[in-house]
Design an enzyme around this catalytic site. Structure first.
Site, PDB file in Angstrom:
ATOM      1  N   VAL A  61       0.991  -1.292   0.448  1.00  0.00           N
ATOM      2  CA  VAL A  61      -0.548   0.182  -0.334  1.00  0.00           C
ATOM      3  C   VAL A  61       0.599   1.145  -0.105  1.00  0.00           C
ATOM      4  CG1 VAL A  61      -1.979   1.042   1.147  1.00  0.00           C
ATOM      5  CG2 VAL A  61      -1.625  -1.322   1.707  1.00  0.00           C
ATOM      6  N   SER A  62       0.565   2.042  -0.917  1.00  0.00           N
ATOM      7  CA  SER A  62       1.539   3.183  -1.132  1.00  0.00           C
ATOM      8  C   SER A  62       1.909   3.632   0.243  1.00  0.00           C
ATOM      9  CB  SER A  62       1.232   4.145  -2.381  1.00  0.00           C
ATOM     10  OG  SER A  62      -0.551   4.848  -2.296  1.00  0.00           O
ATOM     11  N   ASP A  63       0.280   4.383   0.524  1.00  0.00           N
ATOM     12  CA  ASP A  63       1.089   5.390   1.973  1.00  0.00           C
ATOM     13  C   ASP A  63       0.984   4.830   3.105  1.00  0.00           C
ATOM     14  OD1 ASP A  63      -1.802   4.432   1.862  1.00  0.00           O
ATOM     15  OD2 ASP A  63      -2.592   5.824   2.796  1.00  0.00           O
ATOM     16  N   CYS A  64       0.941   3.537   3.843  1.00  0.00           N
ATOM     17  CA  CYS A  64       1.650   2.863   4.114  1.00  0.00           C
ATOM     18  C   CYS A  64       3.254   1.491   4.345  1.00  0.00           C
ATOM     19  CB  CYS A  64       0.785   1.415   4.521  1.00  0.00           C
ATOM     20  SG  CYS A  64      -0.896   1.192   4.743  1.00  0.00           S
ATOM     21  N   GLU A  89       4.747   5.298   5.172  1.00  0.00           N
ATOM     22  CA  GLU A  89       4.783   6.436   6.788  1.00  0.00           C
ATOM     23  C   GLU A  89       5.134   4.948   7.380  1.00  0.00           C
ATOM     24  OE1 GLU A  89       3.237   8.169   7.042  1.00  0.00           O
ATOM     25  OE2 GLU A  89       1.546   9.266   6.483  1.00  0.00           O
TER      26      GLU A  89
END
Length: 743
Positions: free
Chosen positions: A471-474, A477
């Site tokens: 997942v890109s934002d995971c 982050e």
């Protein structure tokens, strides 16, 4: 309005003191959380759904995290002091409480519930595969649904698509069926009310297409009343613009097994209960229903994304084709679909991307390979990963958790507020880093290209490494959290530079031509594919889309990385970052806000967007875009100093005030103003005072309105947000403005 929360259900209640939570251990089942129940007497008869208990948690004392999830009180430590309006002391007190809930392996477990259509698929799958359901699961699932039942007018005493939504045919019919499968009598008062609501809404004939599918599988609806789901689409050349590999990952992974069961016309064996349900959920006799008329009959209360004329025309053609489909083509298509089902199972350790596809895959593997097959046994063993016990009962969760997502935000909060540097918090911060180290995915899936997957090498997932989706934002982050934690004095450098570079390399592959970042993979299909959306209750499900939240996470990760490693791919990082910032600017609405697709809603996305712009040195003083954003937020501040945004904002695409301020929305607004360097500290102070006023004596915050969303129409809970974001906002405000606010 909801009914009698936390009361007993129609089948009673279990003893909350006998539940145990296994939330993983260092090096073993990283991030996985499953519930066990301590039965009286001989415990050898546990059903297979319980799985193994390798750490003997049933023999251990109930953990603090389990007690908190179940609504049981935790002992208040001696000497706990009131912060007395001091935001730094309130943040410290908040983390003193929150770290008591930290799992043994370093993450935080938690509820990821809210949607009310998930348990329908899971329990129908268990019923049709004749998988024994533990009594404790029956009792507590029935209790949860009793506590979530609406208590409105005659047409609102069922269930919605999520816990804050009014009654719909989708939610009411599916959950009525679940309760009957669990053993609740049709004449139980709550069932009488629910059935009356269902009939008032027109009965199950108007259930949306996903509901029609599940009812057809259970054999309480005819396949003649379901628009075909042709597996033959997978036989098309991959260059075709609407080939299913171009669809959004959740959509294609749901429709693959749907197409298999639809193509085989599988239905459960008739029994007395199925015959009874047939006569309960419709407003006319089951035998007299003209099923083809049901295909596009969707109750008005359920309708969020009506079929386009193009979609209805395609359905008409497919209904004709379905009656004449050549067997050799159909069989080839079903074989292709089944291969993809097997690949998805093996890529995800039988979790799949979510509980809907997991339940359908489980039926497919049982149907094809039998109940004694290893594949079916693995599916049964992983059902429990989606079940969560709470004070209200047992719910089905949106994935197997939100472990990485929650760990990442509290990690960054600890570093930004300097709480990680406090000696009493060092071990806790170190455990988070150890968990992040273990959770990074360092390989591509077994079936990488064959299953149309994006690379996972270097990624962090949304939940667990085992589930295994990029997942890109995971990823961003998770990477930010690692880099920030590894700057804390004396913190071990667990994640090597090489692995950090792998994460950067992966992020750089995920930017779309617009400059934005989507969720799981690149946008593969044209926007016109949305005209073929067959699922009437969700918006924007056919392809990936770019999101300000995902884009901000990626560009901020690149920025932090560039400061630490200025010589690694500098030209690529500059190019990608510039395009991402331009996307953020273009995505701003005329009122100054950004629309949030994963959290509620404008408050959420605006926080992320301003974080992106601040990297370019944009502040309230020098940027018109930042000023507009701050002015927008300030116009929404409530009289008590807080912010409160309703989930309705996500549905309506305009800001809708909640009935009362919310500590999570308030925290997001406070962090936005701080990031923007808004010159007047008073709005921040008022917001922080609201957050502090809601803090409990033990340092915790109570759960308020739902915080998350997906596909515009479904709300979902982020149970840990009420702690991570409040601690972050208070600590950062104290760092900026000092702590003695009453002086």
């Amino acid at each position: 309005m909801l009914g009698n929360q936390s009361g007993p259900g129609p089948l009673g209640a279990t003893d909350p003191l006998k539940w145990r939570l296994d939330s993983g251990a260092p090096g073993v089942d990283i991030g996985r959380h499953v519930w066990h129940y301590v039965r009286d007497g001989d415990a050898t008869g546990y059903e297979k759904l319980w799985g193994e208990d390798p750490r003997d948690v049933k023999k251990q004392q109930q953990s603090a995290e389990a007690k908190h999830a179940l609504g049981l009180p935790l002992p208040v430590p001696e000497g706990l002091q009131d912060p007395n309006g001091n935001p730094w002391k309130a943040a410290k007190k908040g983390y003193e409480f929150y770290k008591r809930l930290q799992s043994p392996d370093g993450h935080w477990s938690g509820e990821y519930g809210g949607p009310l259509f998930l348990q329908g698929g899971l329990f129908i799958a268990l019923y049709v595969t004749k998988t024994p359901i533990p009594e404790e699961w029956k009792i507590e699932t029935a209790r949860y649904l009793a506590n979530m039942q609406r208590r409105g007018g005659d047409d609102d005493q069922g269930w919605g698509i999520h816990i804050e939504g009014r009654s719909t045919v989708f939610g009411t019919a599916l959950n009525y069926v679940v309760l009957r499968l669990l053993g609740v009598d049709a004449e139980e008062p709550m069932m009488v009310r629910a059935r009356a609501t269902l009939h008032k809404l027109g009965g199950a004939k108007g259930i949306p297409s996903w509901g029609k599918f599940w009812l057809a599988v259970l054999n309480v609806h005819s396949w003649e009343g379901v628009n075909p789901i042709p597996a033959e689409l997978w036989l098309l050349p991959e260059w075709v613009p609407f080939h299913p590999h171009r669809w959004w990952i959740h959509t294609r992974n749901v429709y693959i097994p749907m197409s298999y069961l639809n193509g085989t016309y599988f239905q459960a064996e008739e029994d007395d209960l199925i015959l009874a349900i047939r006569e309960e959920i419709y407003t006319e006799s089951y035998d007299k229903i003209y099923w083809p008329s049901c295909r596009n009959n969707i109750a008005a209360v359920d309708l969020y994304s009506p079929h386009s004329k193009l979609a209805n025309g395609l359905f008409a053609i497919l209904n004709i084709y379905d009656g004449v489909a050549p067997s050799f083509i159909r069989n080839a298509a079903l074989e292709k679909a089944y291969q993809l089902i097997v690949m998805e199972d093996e890529n995800t350790e039988y979790q799949t991307v979510g509980p809907v596809s997991k339940a359908i895959n489980m039926i497919c593997r049982w149907l094809r390979e039998g109940p004694d097959s290893e594949a079916f046994k693995q599916h049964v063993a992983h059902v429990r990963d989606f079940m969560w016990m709470s004070k209200d009962g047992m719910m089905a969760c949106g994935t197997n958790g939100s472990q990485l997502w929650d760990a990442a935000f509290i990690s960054q909060a600890l570093v930004e507020t300097n709480l990680a540097s406090e000696s009493e918090n060092f071990d806790s911060a170190k455990h988070i880093l150890e968990w992040l180290d273990e959770t990074q995915i360092q390989y591509d899936p077994k079936w990488y290209k064959e299953a149309y997957r994006h690379s996972t090498k270097g990624a962090w997932p949304f939940s667990t490494k085992e589930q295994g989706y990029t997942v890109s934002d995971c990823t961003a982050e998770g990477l930010k959290s690692v880099m920030m934690l590894q700057t804390v004095p004396n913190m071990p450098q667990l994640v090597s530079n090489e692995r950090i570079f792998q994460a950067i390399d992966l992020i750089l592959t995920m930017q779309n031509p617009s400059g934005g970042f989507a969720s799981y993979e690149l946008i593969r299909g044209p926007a016109l594919l949305e005209l073929l959306n067959p699922a009437e209750v969700f918006g924007n499900i056919m392809i990936e889309y770019c999101y300000p939240e995902c884009t901000t996470a990626c560009v901020t990760a690149l920025s932090i990385f560039k400061r630490k490693f200025p010589d690694y791919r500098p030209a690529d990082i500059d190019r990608v970052s510039k395009a991402a910032i331009n996307y953020i600017r273009k995505a701003q609405r005329t009122d100054g806000s950004w629309y949030g697709s994963w959290g509620v809603c404008f408050t959420y996305a605006t926080m992320f967007a301003i974080e992106s712009l601040s990297l370019e040195g944009e502040t309230y003083e020098n940027s018109a875009a930042v000023r507009k954003a701050c002015d927008f937020l300030l116009s929404k501040q409530m009289e008590d100093g807080g912010w409160g945004e309703s989930f309705k904002s996500c549905e309506k695409h305009v800001y809708v005030h909640n009935l009362k301020s919310q500590v999570v929305n308030t925290s997001w607004a406070v962090l936005t103003l701080l990031q923007a360097k808004y010159p007047d500290p008073e709005p921040v102070r008022r917001g922080c005072k609201l957050i502090m006023s809601r803090q409990q004596h033990d340092g915790s915050w109570e759960q308020e309105s739902i915080e998350g969303v997906f596909n515009h129409a479904v709300a979902i809970s982020y149970w840990n947000f009420k702690h991570s974001w409040t601690i972050w906002a208070l600590g950062k405000a104290a760092k900026k403005f000092g702590s003695d606010w009453d002086a």
